[in-house]
Design an enzyme around this catalytic site. Sequence first.
Site, PDB file in Angstrom:
ATOM      1  N   GLU A  41       8.062  12.457  42.916  1.00  0.00           N
ATOM      2  CA  GLU A  41       7.322  11.437  43.220  1.00  0.00           C
ATOM      3  C   GLU A  41       8.315  10.044  42.936  1.00  0.00           C
ATOM      4  O   GLU A  41       7.887   9.450  42.303  1.00  0.00           O
ATOM      5  CB  GLU A  41       6.055  11.064  42.322  1.00  0.00           C
ATOM      6  N   GLU A  83      -1.323  16.258  36.143  1.00  0.00           N
ATOM      7  CA  GLU A  83      -1.022  15.625  34.636  1.00  0.00           C
ATOM      8  C   GLU A  83      -1.677  15.928  33.554  1.00  0.00           C
ATOM      9  O   GLU A  83      -2.691  15.125  32.744  1.00  0.00           O
ATOM     10  CB  GLU A  83      -1.323  13.966  34.717  1.00  0.00           C
TER      11      GLU A  83
END
Length: 570
Positions: free
Chosen positions: A439, A332
Amino acid sequence: MNSIKNGFFLCMIFLLWCHVDSGVSIDPFSHSHSLNTECVMKPPRSSETKGLLQFSRSLEDDSDEEWKIDGNGFIREMAQRIQLHQGNIYSFSAWVKLREGNDKKVGVVFRTENGRLVHGGEVRANQECWTLLKGGIVPDFSGPVDIFFESENRGAKISAHNVLLKQFSKEEWKLKQDQLIEKIRKSKVRFEVTYENKTAVKGVVISLKQTKSSFLLGCGMNFRILQSQGYRKWFASRFKITSFTNEMKWYATEKARGQENYTVADSMLKFAEDNGILVRGHTVLWDNPKMQPSWVKNIKDPNDVMNVTLNRINSVMKRYKGKLTGWDVVNENLHWDYFEKMLGANASTSFYNLAFKIDPDVRLFVNEYNTIENTKEFTATPIKVKKMMEEILAYPGNKNMKGAIGAQGHFGPTQPNLAYIRSALDTLGSLGLPIWLTEVDMPKCPNQAQYVEDILREAYSHPAVKGIIIFGGPEVSGFDKLTLADKDFNNTQTGDVIDKLLKEWQQKSSEIQTNFTADSDNEEEEVSLLHGHYNVNVSHPWIANLSTSFSLEVTKEMDQDQVIRVVISA
């Protein structure tokens, strides 16, 4: 009317002619690499003759009206409205360019009657050439919408050519998906069985069993799998790839400085290896300041932060070198910038370089959320994720790095915008690197099972997507969003969907009975096979000693006229 939204300025499309109709003639499923990457001097002419919203600027001169985004961000023109119908999917495309400036974002936005803005797609536009903008909308309402262009440039002037909007029913969209799946996930293989003298062997039976699929639908796991035999049995009977949700992360393996403990991660890896389950590494580092080990948060000296960070990279990557299929190196790193603030603007790119040096054979991912799942995203949009990977690859020493894109896929409990997802994957896929959904989950909602199936099928039908990992499991696993089975390991509705897709995306074992003709010198039997590894056995129902077995890998690179020749010794 002020039209400033998240730093973007909206310009309403003035429609000189428009029409919306159903059908499958326009093709958002086209994945031409050149169209998705090139900036062209003259856009290709549309082959569409009907069923479109259509608007074009003349390419012959600059005298035509352009859409101007006012310096104060005001909408200056009235638009013709388009009527949308709930339950349909609308794809959008347009060739766009700017009067001034280069490498600036241009997007399409749909405004509903109550003022809600639905972002439909985006691209980086230039002034000297035309770039293809793709996207769309899956409305959760029936009613009119106004269509806008948006730009990050105040006062931008946008020209567009071949502005097209197409309506699909869900059945039509599914048909296009299935057609593309047949094309990108399968290859046609022809078998020819002969004696050594090249005469055909009549009546042989060719048995095919897939031993490994090229496309994997996997599932995340956590430490609870070590505590529950039922969880282990449930998992091993289904999945061939996983990632650990937390157990390889820095805060899990080094809770106190200098006291590394990989016991849980090692045990989970052993379970995976014992059951033939591949493991994706998640994650070497995390750029979120809140997700650092508590003792790292207390370090204020940048040099000390660098020392402990380098130790972390070396420790975890050398420990698992050669054992993983990929690594999220700096998780991220578009949404967050802890290491950049502490260590400088090139922190992430330099860490990818170190990771590449430690394990040059493993895929190194940029892994972000909201890239495909949230049309309102501003930070980790597809074009920004693409740019991040380009910067990483451009860093000295990273040229030959095996890069990959991880789109996390944390969807909201609403109808997913399949047209936007496809356009986002087009943008990410234009890099030519593998994309994984890493995910995938969704909060519980009445239509969760259907929405999850829609998302997974959309990804599976895109050629750039090479695998999917969902974040879910049985009740005992503690996954509170995507619960796939209850406490007794009975499937939920969403669990049924996952099992259905696992079965569908695995080639069924089959037998090919060749024709018993006697007037043909050569017999070839053709079959369409999902990509992967196979055990093939050739036998004869009444000739006992006529039997041979071999392994076969079916790939997308196979020639469509591929013939597998089997020679039988008489």
